[in-house]
Design a protein around this motif. Structure first.
Motif, PDB file in Angstrom:
ATOM      1  N   ARG A 115       1.048  -0.852  -0.261  1.00  0.00           N
ATOM      2  CA  ARG A 115       0.398   0.173  -0.016  1.00  0.00           C
ATOM      3  C   ARG A 115       0.662   1.397  -0.002  1.00  0.00           C
ATOM      4  O   ARG A 115       0.160   2.508   0.199  1.00  0.00           O
ATOM      5  N   ARG A 116       2.243   1.185  -0.014  1.00  0.00           N
ATOM      6  CA  ARG A 116       3.052   2.184  -0.221  1.00  0.00           C
ATOM      7  C   ARG A 116       3.712   2.221  -1.451  1.00  0.00           C
ATOM      8  O   ARG A 116       3.101   1.988  -2.148  1.00  0.00           O
ATOM      9  N   SER A 117       4.913   3.057  -1.261  1.00  0.00           N
ATOM     10  CA  SER A 117       5.287   4.042  -3.074  1.00  0.00           C
ATOM     11  C   SER A 117       5.502   2.729  -3.294  1.00  0.00           C
ATOM     12  O   SER A 117       5.954   1.616  -2.508  1.00  0.00           O
ATOM     13  N   ARG A 118       5.691   2.981  -5.064  1.00  0.00           N
ATOM     14  CA  ARG A 118       6.932   1.616  -5.854  1.00  0.00           C
ATOM     15  C   ARG A 118       8.387   1.860  -5.063  1.00  0.00           C
ATOM     16  O   ARG A 118       8.434   0.640  -4.797  1.00  0.00           O
ATOM     17  N   GLU A 119       8.631   2.991  -5.022  1.00  0.00           N
ATOM     18  CA  GLU A 119      10.245   2.463  -4.835  1.00  0.00           C
ATOM     19  C   GLU A 119      10.719   1.829  -2.649  1.00  0.00           C
ATOM     20  O   GLU A 119      11.389   1.043  -2.961  1.00  0.00           O
ATOM     21  N   GLU A 120       9.544   2.558  -2.111  1.00  0.00           N
ATOM     22  CA  GLU A 120       8.947   1.695  -0.326  1.00  0.00           C
ATOM     23  C   GLU A 120       8.875   0.217  -0.958  1.00  0.00           C
ATOM     24  O   GLU A 120       9.840  -0.241  -0.326  1.00  0.00           O
ATOM     25  N   LEU A 121       7.989  -0.028  -1.557  1.00  0.00           N
ATOM     26  CA  LEU A 121       8.138  -1.514  -1.580  1.00  0.00           C
ATOM     27  C   LEU A 121       9.090  -2.060  -2.319  1.00  0.00           C
ATOM     28  O   LEU A 121       9.412  -3.305  -2.144  1.00  0.00           O
ATOM     29  N   LYS A 122       9.949  -1.207  -3.242  1.00  0.00           N
ATOM     30  CA  LYS A 122      11.196  -1.953  -4.431  1.00  0.00           C
ATOM     31  C   LYS A 122      11.795  -2.202  -2.594  1.00  0.00           C
ATOM     32  O   LYS A 122      13.109  -3.050  -2.977  1.00  0.00           O
ATOM     33  N   GLU A 123      13.051  -1.206  -2.155  1.00  0.00           N
ATOM     34  CA  GLU A 123      13.318  -1.172  -1.442  1.00  0.00           C
ATOM     35  C   GLU A 123      13.144  -2.538   0.119  1.00  0.00           C
ATOM     36  O   GLU A 123      14.636  -2.714   0.506  1.00  0.00           O
ATOM     37  N   PHE A 124      11.768  -2.889   0.237  1.00  0.00           N
ATOM     38  CA  PHE A 124      11.653  -3.481   1.366  1.00  0.00           C
ATOM     39  C   PHE A 124      11.933  -4.876   1.061  1.00  0.00           C
ATOM     40  O   PHE A 124      11.969  -4.946   1.416  1.00  0.00           O
ATOM     41  N   ARG A 125      11.820  -5.107  -0.335  1.00  0.00           N
ATOM     42  CA  ARG A 125      11.876  -6.374  -1.662  1.00  0.00           C
ATOM     43  C   ARG A 125      13.302  -6.472  -1.269  1.00  0.00           C
ATOM     44  O   ARG A 125      13.638  -7.584  -1.030  1.00  0.00           O
ATOM     45  N   VAL A 126      13.815  -5.477  -2.257  1.00  0.00           N
ATOM     46  CA  VAL A 126      15.191  -5.902  -1.687  1.00  0.00           C
ATOM     47  C   VAL A 126      15.885  -6.285  -0.352  1.00  0.00           C
ATOM     48  O   VAL A 126      17.128  -7.078  -0.007  1.00  0.00           O
ATOM     49  N   ARG A 127      15.058  -6.030   0.478  1.00  0.00           N
ATOM     50  CA  ARG A 127      16.249  -5.746   1.914  1.00  0.00           C
ATOM     51  C   ARG A 127      16.047  -7.430   1.969  1.00  0.00           C
ATOM     52  O   ARG A 127      16.781  -7.773   3.519  1.00  0.00           O
ATOM     53  N   HIS A 128      14.424  -7.678   1.622  1.00  0.00           N
ATOM     54  CA  HIS A 128      14.510  -9.174   2.424  1.00  0.00           C
ATOM     55  C   HIS A 128      14.812  -9.833   1.063  1.00  0.00           C
ATOM     56  O   HIS A 128      14.221 -11.193   1.362  1.00  0.00           O
ATOM     57  N   ASP A 129      16.374 -10.069  -0.117  1.00  0.00           N
ATOM     58  CA  ASP A 129      16.137 -10.908  -1.013  1.00  0.00           C
ATOM     59  C   ASP A 129      15.207 -11.540  -1.974  1.00  0.00           C
ATOM     60  O   ASP A 129      15.453 -12.339  -2.030  1.00  0.00           O
ATOM     61  N   SER A 130      14.188 -10.055  -2.396  1.00  0.00           N
ATOM     62  CA  SER A 130      13.545 -10.684  -3.423  1.00  0.00           C
ATOM     63  C   SER A 130      13.583  -9.694  -4.375  1.00  0.00           C
ATOM     64  O   SER A 130      13.207  -8.069  -4.012  1.00  0.00           O
ATOM     65  N   TYR A 131      13.611 -10.354  -5.315  1.00  0.00           N
ATOM     66  CA  TYR A 131      14.041  -9.674  -6.293  1.00  0.00           C
ATOM     67  C   TYR A 131      13.111 -10.032  -7.444  1.00  0.00           C
ATOM     68  O   TYR A 131      13.331 -10.638  -8.390  1.00  0.00           O
ATOM     69  N   PHE A 132      12.120  -8.172  -7.604  1.00  0.00           N
ATOM     70  CA  PHE A 132      11.084  -8.724  -8.909  1.00  0.00           C
ATOM     71  C   PHE A 132      11.012  -8.480  -9.959  1.00  0.00           C
ATOM     72  O   PHE A 132      11.156  -7.030  -9.531  1.00  0.00           O
ATOM     73  N   GLU A 133      10.384  -8.757 -10.811  1.00  0.00           N
ATOM     74  CA  GLU A 133      10.776  -8.754 -11.694  1.00  0.00           C
ATOM     75  C   GLU A 133      10.061  -7.320 -12.099  1.00  0.00           C
ATOM     76  O   GLU A 133      10.139  -5.963 -13.069  1.00  0.00           O
ATOM     77  N   GLU A 134       8.323  -6.953 -11.673  1.00  0.00           N
ATOM     78  CA  GLU A 134       8.033  -5.389 -11.821  1.00  0.00           C
ATOM     79  C   GLU A 134       8.733  -4.443 -11.150  1.00  0.00           C
ATOM     80  O   GLU A 134       8.616  -3.145 -11.569  1.00  0.00           O
ATOM     81  N   ASP A 135      10.337  -5.101  -9.981  1.00  0.00           N
ATOM     82  CA  ASP A 135      10.362  -3.663  -9.690  1.00  0.00           C
ATOM     83  C   ASP A 135      11.569  -3.142 -10.537  1.00  0.00           C
ATOM     84  O   ASP A 135      12.463  -2.541 -10.333  1.00  0.00           O
ATOM     85  N   PHE A 136      11.567  -4.011 -11.305  1.00  0.00           N
ATOM     86  CA  PHE A 136      12.894  -3.342 -12.424  1.00  0.00           C
ATOM     87  C   PHE A 136      12.494  -3.266 -13.800  1.00  0.00           C
ATOM     88  O   PHE A 136      12.664  -3.703 -15.034  1.00  0.00           O
ATOM     89  N   ASP A 137      12.360  -1.897 -14.254  1.00  0.00           N
ATOM     90  CA  ASP A 137      11.976  -1.720 -15.737  1.00  0.00           C
ATOM     91  C   ASP A 137      12.607  -2.065 -17.030  1.00  0.00           C
ATOM     92  O   ASP A 137      12.157  -2.275 -17.575  1.00  0.00           O
ATOM     93  N   SER A 138      14.162  -2.009 -16.732  1.00  0.00           N
ATOM     94  CA  SER A 138      14.391  -3.138 -17.999  1.00  0.00           C
ATOM     95  C   SER A 138      14.706  -4.054 -18.143  1.00  0.00           C
ATOM     96  O   SER A 138      15.628  -4.749 -18.412  1.00  0.00           O
ATOM     97  N   GLY A 139      14.173  -5.023 -17.521  1.00  0.00           N
ATOM     98  CA  GLY A 139      14.665  -6.233 -16.938  1.00  0.00           C
ATOM     99  C   GLY A 139      15.371  -6.374 -16.160  1.00  0.00           C
ATOM    100  O   GLY A 139      15.061  -5.636 -15.253  1.00  0.00           O
ATOM    101  N   LEU A 140      15.442  -7.885 -16.049  1.00  0.00           N
ATOM    102  CA  LEU A 140      16.604  -8.130 -14.890  1.00  0.00           C
ATOM    103  C   LEU A 140      18.122  -8.353 -15.302  1.00  0.00           C
ATOM    104  O   LEU A 140      19.099  -8.709 -13.845  1.00  0.00           O
TER     105      LEU A 140
END
Length: 168
Positions: A143-168
């Motif tokens: 429910r937070r900003s896209r950037e906050e969600l991405k930072e949270f995921r990366v801090r928890h070793d979770s790299y989601f495709e949707e978080d990286f605009d140019s692919g993996l």
């Protein structure tokens, strides 16, 4: 003579210890939300970081997790009951009772319940990581900003495709 090599001993006592942990089947879930429940069977803390084992119950049509990978841990799925669509990095496969999916470190994967029935599975992370905070806060973080969600995921070793605009 066999060429099987066991890991180096980590316990150096001459006699075993009384140190097992029992969790009764009727223990309430550690996290409950509409359509999902998570049981912390063995956590990073309780296994000394060796592994994390969680029982996850998903309700009908539960979204699960979109395509992602982990840099520090493998993830495994064992279906206890019901059906779960599992993405193995190449295609979606239907997991049913007794089916198992192992995702090595770096492996793309996703899962979702597309049926009208609940399902239950075991999720194993190795080595163990403190996933509890992730499970407990991910709904709020979406429910937070896209950037906050991405930072949270990366801090928890979770790299989601949707978080990286140019692919993996």
């Amino acid at each position: 003579m066999s060429n099987i090599a066991y890991p180096e001993p980590r316990y150096h006592g001459d006699k075993g210890e009384v140190n097992a942990a029992f969790r009764p089947a009727d223990t309430p879930p550690d996290i409950s939300s509409p359509g999902a429940a998570t049981h912390y069977l063995a956590t990073h803390a309780s296994t000394g970081g060796e592994f994390g084992l969680y029982k996850v119950d998903l309700g009908a049509r539960a979204a699960g997790a979109q395509t992602h990978f982990h840099k520090a841990m493998s993830e495994s799925f064992y279906i206890l009951s019901g059906e779960l669509e599992l993405y193995n990095g190449e295609k979606w496969v239907t997991g049913r009772e007794g089916d198992f999916l192992y995702v090595p470190v770096g492996g793309l994967h996703a899962f979702k319940n597309v049926t009208d029935e609940p399902m239950s599975m075991l999720m194993l992370f190795s080595p163990g990581a403190p996933r509890e905070e992730y499970f407990e806060q991910v709904a709020e973080m979406t429910r937070r900003s896209r950037e906050e969600l991405k930072e949270f995921r990366v801090r928890h070793d979770s790299y989601f495709e949707e978080d990286f605009d140019s692919g993996l």
